[in-house]
Design a protein around this motif. Structure first.
Motif, short mmCIF file in Angstrom:
data_model
loop_
_atom_site.label_atom_id
_atom_site.label_comp_id
_atom_site.label_asym_id
_atom_site.label_seq_id
_atom_site.Cartn_x
_atom_site.Cartn_y
_atom_site.Cartn_z
N ASN A 1 -55.02 -2.49 2.36
CA ASN A 1 -56.14 -2.82 3.25
C ASN A 1 -56.02 -2.32 4.69
N HIS A 2 -54.84 -1.86 5.09
CA HIS A 2 -54.63 -1.54 6.49
C HIS A 2 -54.34 -0.05 6.70
N ILE A 3 -54.73 0.41 7.88
CA ILE A 3 -54.52 1.80 8.26
C ILE A 3 -53.87 1.80 9.64
N HIS A 4 -52.76 2.49 9.75
CA HIS A 4 -52.07 2.61 11.03
C HIS A 4 -52.30 4.02 11.56
N VAL A 5 -52.84 4.11 12.77
CA VAL A 5 -53.10 5.40 13.41
C VAL A 5 -52.28 5.45 14.69
N GLU A 6 -51.49 6.50 14.81
CA GLU A 6 -50.67 6.70 16.00
C GLU A 6 -50.83 8.14 16.45
N LEU A 7 -51.51 8.32 17.58
CA LEU A 7 -51.79 9.66 18.11
C LEU A 7 -51.02 9.87 19.41
N PRO A 8 -50.46 11.05 19.59
CA PRO A 8 -49.79 11.34 20.86
C PRO A 8 -50.82 11.54 21.97
N GLY A 9 -50.38 11.39 23.20
CA GLY A 9 -51.27 11.55 24.35
C GLY A 9 -51.94 12.91 24.41
#
Length: 190
Positions: free
Chosen positions: A37-45
């Motif tokens: 059910n979950h989505i983790h999004v991690e984007l660099p600056g």
């Protein structure tokens, strides 16, 4: 390709980022599916529209719950994504080029898709604007919520461009007034 294009629209609405940031989405690197059910999004600056001084020290890190989108991403990764190539980009180039669809192509692609389907061009950035407007007008906290969602520094920017709730409320009141004035009650004597 149809599944990928649908995901572009769905992610454009669920993750209201600029096209440049969306081209950075890669399974296992910047996008992680957490459970069903979950989505983790991690984007660099550097993927975001930040002043150069902030790009090296700040990024974007969010975990959100969206069972429908998570299920679609699981299915896409398992079945449809391998049809393009063995890469990890969520939105691979359809023309066999390595890497992701370019940011200018995302806007063009979504504009074409929506124009064909609805008769109106809606580029990917306009989806971001629509989400911000919905948040500003419909959620508690309104403009403050949109400011946080879009990471704007000044809430006045949100109020100027996205928060039209006062105008909508006035239009709704005016509609109710007109409705009340046009209703004629008459008893017919037969």
């Amino acid at each position: 390709m149809v599944f990928r294009n649908g995901l572009i629209l769905a992610i454009g609405a669920a993750l209201p980022e600029r096209a440049r940031a969306l081209t950075w989405l890669e399974f296992g690197r910047t996008v992680t599916l957490v459970g069903r059910n979950h989505i983790h999004v991690e984007l660099p600056g550097e993927a975001l529209k930040y002043p150069e001084a902030r790009k090296s020290s700040e990024g974007y890190d969010v975990l959100f719950e969206n069972p429908g989108l998570a299920a679609a991403l699981h299915e896409y990764r398992a079945i449809y994504r391998p049809l393009f190539n063995d890469g990890l980009h969520l939105f691979p180039s359809f023309h066999g080029k390595p890497g992701s669809v370019q940011s200018c192509q995302l806007g063009q692609l979504t504009g074409n898709l929506t124009e064909n389907e609805f008769g109106v061009r809606i580029p990917i950035h306009r989806l971001r604007d629509n989400v911000a407007t919905e948040v500003a007008e419909d959620l508690v906290g309104g403009a403050c919520g949109s400011k946080t969602l879009l990471r704007h520094v000044d809430e006045r920017t949100i109020r100027r461009h996205y928060d039209h709730s006062e105008g909508l409320a006035a239009a709704s009141e005016f509609e109710d007034f007109i409705e009340s004035r046009t209703t004629v009650r008459a008893d017919l004597v037969l």
